[in-house]
Scaffold this motif. Structure first.
Motif, mmCIF file in Angstrom:
data_model
loop_
_atom_site.group_PDB
_atom_site.id
_atom_site.type_symbol
_atom_site.label_atom_id
_atom_site.label_comp_id
_atom_site.label_asym_id
_atom_site.label_seq_id
_atom_site.Cartn_x
_atom_site.Cartn_y
_atom_site.Cartn_z
ATOM 1 N N ALA A 283 6.587 37.015 66.701
ATOM 2 C CA ALA A 283 5.930 37.560 65.505
ATOM 3 C C ALA A 283 4.521 38.008 65.847
ATOM 4 N N ALA A 284 4.074 39.041 65.137
ATOM 5 C CA ALA A 284 2.717 39.554 65.320
ATOM 6 C C ALA A 284 2.316 40.326 64.073
ATOM 7 N N ARG A 285 1.012 40.356 63.805
ATOM 8 C CA ARG A 285 0.542 41.172 62.675
ATOM 9 C C ARG A 285 0.759 42.650 62.974
ATOM 10 N N ASP A 286 0.532 43.021 64.227
ATOM 11 C CA ASP A 286 0.665 44.416 64.656
ATOM 12 C C ASP A 286 2.039 44.613 65.305
ATOM 13 N N PRO A 287 2.935 45.356 64.623
ATOM 14 C CA PRO A 287 4.298 45.490 65.161
ATOM 15 C C PRO A 287 4.357 46.106 66.556
ATOM 16 N N SER A 288 3.331 46.914 66.933
ATOM 17 C CA SER A 288 3.384 47.544 68.259
ATOM 18 C C SER A 288 3.297 46.496 69.365
ATOM 19 N N LEU A 289 2.754 45.321 69.035
ATOM 20 C CA LEU A 289 2.655 44.250 70.041
ATOM 21 C C LEU A 289 4.028 43.681 70.410
ATOM 22 N N LEU A 290 5.040 43.979 69.597
ATOM 23 C CA LEU A 290 6.371 43.422 69.848
ATOM 24 C C LEU A 290 7.180 44.279 70.816
ATOM 25 N N GLU A 291 6.698 45.500 71.069
ATOM 26 C CA GLU A 291 7.482 46.420 71.910
ATOM 27 C C GLU A 291 7.711 45.866 73.311
ATOM 28 N N VAL A 292 6.696 45.151 73.820
ATOM 29 C CA VAL A 292 6.776 44.644 75.189
ATOM 30 C C VAL A 292 7.925 43.653 75.375
ATOM 31 N N THR A 293 8.379 43.046 74.266
ATOM 32 C CA THR A 293 9.440 42.036 74.399
ATOM 33 C C THR A 293 10.738 42.647 74.946
ATOM 34 N N GLY A 294 10.850 43.974 74.834
ATOM 35 C CA GLY A 294 12.037 44.651 75.361
ATOM 36 C C GLY A 294 12.170 44.528 76.868
ATOM 37 N N THR A 295 11.063 44.196 77.546
ATOM 38 C CA THR A 295 11.093 44.061 79.010
ATOM 39 C C THR A 295 11.260 42.598 79.443
ATOM 40 N N TRP A 296 11.256 41.686 78.480
ATOM 41 C CA TRP A 296 11.337 40.266 78.846
ATOM 42 C C TRP A 296 12.761 39.876 79.258
ATOM 43 N N PRO A 297 12.882 38.963 80.199
ATOM 44 C CA PRO A 297 14.227 38.491 80.558
ATOM 45 C C PRO A 297 14.853 37.689 79.414
ATOM 46 N N ALA A 298 16.155 37.586 79.422
ATOM 47 C CA ALA A 298 16.859 36.812 78.389
ATOM 48 C C ALA A 298 16.586 35.324 78.594
ATOM 49 N N ILE A 299 16.679 34.586 77.496
ATOM 50 C CA ILE A 299 16.462 33.131 77.560
ATOM 51 C C ILE A 299 17.429 32.449 76.598
ATOM 52 N N ALA A 300 18.041 31.370 77.041
ATOM 53 C CA ALA A 300 18.858 30.527 76.158
ATOM 54 C C ALA A 300 18.165 29.174 76.065
ATOM 55 N N VAL A 301 17.686 28.835 74.892
ATOM 56 C CA VAL A 301 16.996 27.550 74.713
ATOM 57 C C VAL A 301 18.004 26.418 74.646
ATOM 58 N N ASN A 302 19.002 26.609 73.801
ATOM 59 C CA ASN A 302 20.050 25.602 73.636
ATOM 60 C C ASN A 302 21.371 26.147 74.151
ATOM 61 N N ASP A 303 22.007 25.421 75.026
ATOM 62 C CA ASP A 303 23.375 25.784 75.360
ATOM 63 C C ASP A 303 24.263 25.256 74.239
ATOM 64 N N PRO A 304 25.274 26.024 73.849
ATOM 65 C CA PRO A 304 26.118 25.524 72.757
ATOM 66 C C PRO A 304 26.902 24.283 73.185
ATOM 67 N N PRO A 305 27.128 23.372 72.233
ATOM 68 C CA PRO A 305 27.890 22.163 72.573
ATOM 69 C C PRO A 305 29.372 22.454 72.686
ATOM 70 N N SER A 306 30.094 21.489 73.154
ATOM 71 C CA SER A 306 31.548 21.593 73.217
ATOM 72 C C SER A 306 32.109 21.925 71.845
ATOM 73 N N ALA A 307 33.002 22.901 71.803
ATOM 74 C CA ALA A 307 33.553 23.332 70.520
ATOM 75 C C ALA A 307 34.587 22.351 69.991
ATOM 76 N N THR A 308 34.952 21.373 70.795
ATOM 77 C CA THR A 308 36.076 20.525 70.407
ATOM 78 C C THR A 308 35.639 19.294 69.610
ATOM 79 N N TYR A 309 34.357 18.921 69.709
ATOM 80 C CA TYR A 309 33.932 17.683 69.049
ATOM 81 C C TYR A 309 33.706 17.893 67.558
ATOM 82 N N ARG A 310 34.174 16.964 66.763
ATOM 83 C CA ARG A 310 33.947 16.990 65.315
ATOM 84 C C ARG A 310 33.233 15.702 64.925
ATOM 85 N N ALA A 311 32.035 15.844 64.365
ATOM 86 C CA ALA A 311 31.298 14.662 63.946
ATOM 87 C C ALA A 311 31.789 14.172 62.589
ATOM 88 N N LEU A 312 32.373 15.070 61.794
ATOM 89 C CA LEU A 312 32.764 14.684 60.440
ATOM 90 C C LEU A 312 34.280 14.493 60.347
#
Ligand SMILES: [Zn+2]
Length: 253
Positions: free
Chosen positions: A224-253
Motif C-alpha cells: 500500500a502507498a498514498r501515491d499509486p505510482s510507488l506500487l509499479e515497482v512491485t511488478g519486478t519483485w520476485p514471488a513470495i509464499a508466506v504460508n504454504d497451504p496445509p494438507s487438504a485431508t485434515y478436518r478439524a471439525l
C-alpha cells in the motif's frame, strides 16, 4: 454487532473451538487438546470481513494468558525462524537498501537479518513489550502476519501510517478469505490469535478509507502507498509464499 469495516450486518458462518489452531491443520492433530469453548465467526453480509465474536473485547491480559503464552509457538512453528528468514531474503531481493520499520515482528529476527544485509532496519512490536515506537517517516514499513491479529483494524493502520513516510510504502501480509466462507478454513483459528479476517473487498474499503492505493501480489501479500505510482515497482519483485497451504485431508471439525 455490525461489521467493523462497513457497518453492514454480520452472520455466523462458522463455529469453532477456540483452542483449535492453524497448526492443527498442518500436523493433522490437535496441538492443544483441551477444549475451552467454541467461538462464532461472524462474517459481514456485504464486504465479507469476518471476526470471532467476543475476542475484540478480550483484555490484553486475556490475550496473553489464552493466546500469546509460552505455548504460542506450537501453533505457528515458522514464526520463530523460518518465516523471518524467508521474508528477509525476499525483501533483500526486492528492495534497495534503505530504512525500514518492521511492525509486529516479535523478537525482531527479520529486522536483524535485514541489518546484516545492509538495511537500516528496526523492529517495533508493541505486543512484545517494545516501548515507544520509532520515529515516523520510514520509507518502508512492513507488517507480516499482523493484520489478522489486530482486533482494531483502524488502530493498526493508523499506527502503520504514522511510522511510514508520506511517500513511503507499507508491505503487509494477511491471507484473504473468500467473500463468503463455505465450511471450515484453516486460517480462521482463534488459538493463533487470528481475530480479523479480510476479504478482498473489506481490505479495499479499509485502504480507501485511509487514502491508500494498494496492490495484492498474491492472496496473502499486499503493498500500500498514498501515491499509486510507488506500487509499479512491485511488478519486478520476485514471488513470495508466506504460508504454504496445509494438507487438504485434515478436518478439524
Ligand atoms: Zn463489512
Amino acid at each position: 454487532m455490525p461489521c467493523q469495516i462497513c457497518r453492514a450486518q454480520t452472520r455466523n458462518v462458522l463455529t469453532k473451538e477456540q483452542n483449535i489452531s492453524c497448526g492443527d491443520y498442518f500436523e493433522g492433530r490437535r496441538l492443544y487438546p483441551e477444549d475451552r469453548g467454541a467461538l462464532a465467526l461472524m462474517e459481514c453480509i456485504s464486504c465479507g470481513f469476518a471476526r470471532f465474536e467476543g475476542m475484540d473485547r478480550w483484555s490484553a491480559e486475556e490475550f496473553a494468558e489464552r493466546i500469546y503464552n509460552a505455548d504460542y509457538h506450537l501453533c505457528d512453528p515458522p514464526f520463530l525462524g523460518a518465516r523471518p528468514r524467508k521474508l528477509a531474503a525476499w525483501l533483500a531481493s526486492a528492495l534497495p537498501r534503505q530504512a525500514l520499520v518492521d511492525y509486529g515482528g516479535g523478537e525482531g529476527m527479520m529486522a536483524e537479518l535485514l541489518r546484516a544485509s545492509g538495511f537500516d532496519a528496526v523492529s517495533f512490536d508493541p505486543f512484545y513489550g517494545d516501548g515507544a515506537p520509532p520515529a515516523g517517516g520510514s520509507p518502508v514499513v512492513t507488517a507480516f502476519e499482523v493484520v489478522e491479529h489486530a482486533p482494531d483494524q483502524r488502530g493498526l493502520f493508523r499506527a502503520l501510517m504514522e511510522l511510514c513516510d508520506p511517500s513511503g510504502i507499507i508491505i503487509f501480509s494477511t491471507l484473504l478469505k473468500p467473500a463468503q466462507l463455505q465450511g471450515d478454513w484453516w486460517y480462521a483459528s482463534a488459538r493463533n490469535g487470528h481475530v480479523s479476517l479480510h476479504s478482498p473487498e473489506s481490505l479495499r474499503l479499509l485502504m480507501a478509507e485511509f487514502g491508500l492505493s494498494f496492490i495484492s501480489l498474491s492472496a496473502e501479500m499486499h503493498v500500500a502507498a498514498r501515491d499509486p505510482s510507488l506500487l509499479e515497482v512491485t511488478g519486478t519483485w520476485p514471488a513470495i509464499a508466506v504460508n504454504d497451504p496445509p494438507s487438504a485431508t485434515y478436518r478439524a471439525l
